[in-house]
Design a protein around this motif. Structure first.
Motif, PDB file in Angstrom:
ATOM      1  N   PRO A   1     -32.729 -58.147   7.501  1.00 25.28           N
ATOM      2  CA  PRO A   1     -32.035 -57.134   6.935  1.00 25.28           C
ATOM      3  C   PRO A   1     -31.784 -55.942   7.581  1.00 25.28           C
ATOM      4  O   PRO A   1     -30.856 -55.167   7.580  1.00 25.28           O
TER       5      PRO A   1
ATOM      6  N   THR B   1     -22.431 -58.837   3.161  1.00 27.35           N
ATOM      7  CA  THR B   1     -22.833 -58.239   4.560  1.00 27.35           C
ATOM      8  C   THR B   1     -23.911 -59.073   5.360  1.00 27.35           C
ATOM      9  O   THR B   1     -25.164 -59.394   4.646  1.00 27.35           O
ATOM     10  N   ILE B   2     -23.366 -59.682   6.444  1.00 27.82           N
ATOM     11  CA  ILE B   2     -24.320 -60.852   6.983  1.00 27.82           C
ATOM     12  C   ILE B   2     -25.737 -60.171   7.728  1.00 27.82           C
ATOM     13  O   ILE B   2     -25.350 -59.335   8.600  1.00 27.82           O
ATOM     14  N   PRO B   3     -26.718 -60.777   7.512  1.00 24.31           N
ATOM     15  CA  PRO B   3     -27.792 -60.279   7.964  1.00 24.31           C
ATOM     16  C   PRO B   3     -28.407 -61.070   9.140  1.00 24.31           C
ATOM     17  O   PRO B   3     -29.375 -61.547   9.377  1.00 24.31           O
ATOM     18  N   ARG B   4     -27.517 -60.925  10.183  1.00 28.42           N
ATOM     19  CA  ARG B   4     -27.613 -61.706  11.349  1.00 28.42           C
ATOM     20  C   ARG B   4     -27.457 -60.871  12.743  1.00 28.42           C
ATOM     21  O   ARG B   4     -26.311 -60.404  12.818  1.00 28.42           O
TER      22      ARG B   4
ATOM     23  N   ASN C   1     -24.266 -51.502   3.925  1.00 27.64           N
ATOM     24  CA  ASN C   1     -24.718 -52.973   3.507  1.00 27.64           C
ATOM     25  C   ASN C   1     -23.803 -53.089   1.894  1.00 27.64           C
ATOM     26  O   ASN C   1     -24.164 -52.442   1.025  1.00 27.64           O
TER      27      ASN C   1
ATOM     28  N   GLN D   1     -20.158 -66.005  10.274  1.00 27.20           N
ATOM     29  CA  GLN D   1     -20.034 -64.408  10.791  1.00 27.20           C
ATOM     30  C   GLN D   1     -18.913 -64.218  11.782  1.00 27.20           C
ATOM     31  O   GLN D   1     -18.318 -63.214  11.856  1.00 27.20           O
TER      32      GLN D   1
ATOM     33  N   ASP E   1     -22.798 -55.350  -0.728  1.00 23.64           N
ATOM     34  CA  ASP E   1     -23.258 -56.552  -1.548  1.00 23.64           C
ATOM     35  C   ASP E   1     -22.455 -56.955  -2.673  1.00 23.64           C
ATOM     36  O   ASP E   1     -22.083 -56.191  -3.481  1.00 23.64           O
TER      37      ASP E   1
ATOM     38  N   GLN F   1     -28.101 -56.109   8.829  1.00 20.46           N
ATOM     39  CA  GLN F   1     -27.515 -56.161   7.907  1.00 20.46           C
ATOM     40  C   GLN F   1     -26.352 -55.052   7.526  1.00 20.46           C
ATOM     41  O   GLN F   1     -26.413 -54.210   6.434  1.00 20.46           O
TER      42      GLN F   1
ATOM     43  N   GLY G   1     -24.360 -58.225  12.106  1.00 25.47           N
ATOM     44  CA  GLY G   1     -23.702 -57.805  10.600  1.00 25.47           C
ATOM     45  C   GLY G   1     -22.253 -58.389  10.448  1.00 25.47           C
ATOM     46  O   GLY G   1     -21.891 -59.484  11.025  1.00 25.47           O
TER      47      GLY G   1
ATOM     48  N   ASN H   1     -20.219 -65.937   2.085  1.00 27.62           N
ATOM     49  CA  ASN H   1     -21.534 -66.472   1.990  1.00 27.62           C
ATOM     50  C   ASN H   1     -21.465 -67.896   2.384  1.00 27.62           C
ATOM     51  O   ASN H   1     -22.514 -68.650   2.900  1.00 27.62           O
TER      52      ASN H   1
ATOM     53  N   ASN I   1     -31.388 -64.007   9.082  1.00 32.38           N
ATOM     54  CA  ASN I   1     -32.032 -63.564   7.803  1.00 32.38           C
ATOM     55  C   ASN I   1     -32.918 -62.114   8.302  1.00 32.38           C
ATOM     56  O   ASN I   1     -34.143 -61.944   8.112  1.00 32.38           O
TER      57      ASN I   1
END
Length: 459
Positions: free
Chosen positions: A196, A162-165, A219, A128, A221, A199, A147, A152, A194
């Protein structure tokens, strides 16, 4: 009754959205606009903003689309990219991982010295810290990050998620560790993985009371593909952030929030809205949004209004100088460059507006726009050459303004009462994208801006 004249390129609207500006289908071309006479509105302070390059003793690399925080005049810099515009051709591997910022940096703007820590990618969470367009917010000695568009896996050759954190870190500790050249990740405090709900990339993070407000963004993807649109949140997301989770969530959805890469800032007024958003991209026809959004965040509660004033230029993320004048109870936001629907051009000694650039709807611009608030009313003034300055180059996209601590009112805002008359350096313009032409091309490519500029307030 008291009246005064507002100069060329100045428009007016009230909090409820009454406008004397041009409607959305009116052209802003031409060298003049009619003067507007407004009743019972005290004049905001008269000043201009300009920038001048500084010469650090040693080169300092440039970045764009990064998150940052401050301790005094030291800037902590995380994430972002080291090249210019990401491009559109898959031949060039759009959003190359090799062009992502691979370190955490501290720049001391008093001495122009640089300290860096190269990140070891043995922990997937650290990825991230190389992502771009994270939402971020500094509150005291804590930096919150959410985000961002990044990798990955460490071995991935380009951004693809897009980072879900969301996480938080202690700014002073991270700066200290980077300057010492030791692992700075001991400064991490809370991590919600984790998730969303956060995200998002290209959004903005604000806080009021116990609640965070994640505004706008998308977001995206997968690997970037030209013509593929990310999923816009179309919302302001409200939540609390705990030790390992985001909770007490709610969303305010509206078409007016379907924007990203936008200038969002605090509004320092005695009453009314306390957050405002300017511009953003992309409209359904690939343009920029021209109507500001005024918002009131109050510890979980949220109200908003789309204003009918038409923002002429500077629709994309750019350095924003917030100037607070307590004497007139006004707050002026000065947006420096970036990209915009209209640009100022010199045609045979006459400055005029042109929409777009040879078919491109959002060219890089040199414009400097002042958006001034007083009594919940908004005026717009574009600094008009040759008597008022523009930027010296096509700069500003995904760059920042960093206020000199001696002039701060609150956060990164400038207290006008602390600034002497004349021309005063009030901070620095750092990073972003530099373009050779209003529209980039393979012949005229963009690059990251590696020049640090002193930002001057002139009055």
């Amino acid at each position: 009754m008291r009246f005064f004249k507002i100069c060329i390129y100045l428009f007016f609207m009230s909090w409820i959205g009454i406008s004397c500006g041009p409607s959305s289908d009116q052209s802003t071309s031409g060298s003049t606009e009619p003067e507007v006479e407004i009743e019972d509105l005290a004049a905001v302070p008269n000043f201009t903003i300009s920038i001048e390059p500084v010469n650090p003793p040693a080169p300092i690399p440039g970045f764009h689309s990064f998150a940052w925080a401050r301790q005094g005049n030291k800037m902590l810099l995380i994430g972002g990219r080291t090249n210019g515009f990401h491009g559109l051709s898959q031949r060039d591997t759009v959003f190359k991982s090799s062009k992502a910022n691979s370190g955490i940096h501290v720049i001391d703007l008093d001495t122009y010295s640089l300290s860096s820590y190269d990140i070891q990618w043995n922990n997937p969470m650290y990825l991230q810290f190389s992502s771009s367009n994270m939402a971020f917010l500094q509150d005291g000695d804590t930096l919150f990050l959410a985000g961002g568009y990044g990798r990955n896996l460490a071995q991935d050759i380009q951004s693809n998620v897009t980072i879900p954190r969301m996480l938080s870190l202690q700014v002073s500790t991270m700066i200290e560790k980077v300057e010492q050249g030791v692992n700075p990740f001991k400064s991490l405090m809370k991590i919600a993985d984790n998730t969303p709900f956060v995200q998002v990339s290209g959004g903005e993070l604000q806080r009021n009371g116990e609640y965070f407000y994640l505004m706008f963004g998308q977001n995206y993807d997968g690997v970037y593909v030209p013509g593929k649109t990310g999923k816009y949140t179309g919302a302001t997301r409200v939540f609390k952030f705990g030790e390992h989770l985001v909770y007490d969530t709610s969303s305010y959805s509206n078409q007016v929030f379907r924007r990203r890469d936008i200038n969002v800032t605090e509004l320092h007024l005695q009453s009314g809205a306390n957050i405002v958003a300017y511009g953003g991209v992309f409209t359904p026809n690939d343009g920029g949004y021209v109507t500001p959004v005024s918002m009131m965040a109050n510890n979980g509660a949220f109200t908003y209004a789309e204003n009918s004033l038409q923002q002429i230029s500077n629709q994309y993320t750019a350095p924003l100088v917030s100037v607070v004048d307590q004497a007139s109870a006004s707050n002026t936001h000065v947006i420096l460059g970036g990209i915009g629907e209209s640009q100022l051009v010199d045609s045979s000694g006459v400055w005029k507006w042109e929409k777009g650039d040879n078919g491109a709807k959002l060219p890089f611009v040199k414009s400097i726009t002042q958006m001034s608030w007083q009594n919940n009313q908004l005026t717009q003034k574009v600094q008009m050459p040759p008597n008022e300055p523009q930027l010296p180059e096509l700069l500003g996209s995904n760059a920042i303004f960093f206020a000199d601590q001696q002039y701060i009112y609150e956060g990164n805002s400038i207290d006008l009462s602390k600034v002497p008359a004349g021309s005063t350096t009030i901070g620095w313009f750092f990073g972003g994208i530099e373009s050779q032409k209003p529209t980039s091309s393979m012949i005229f490519p963009t690059k990251v801006n590696s020049t640090i500029y002193a930002v001057k307030l002139n009055r």
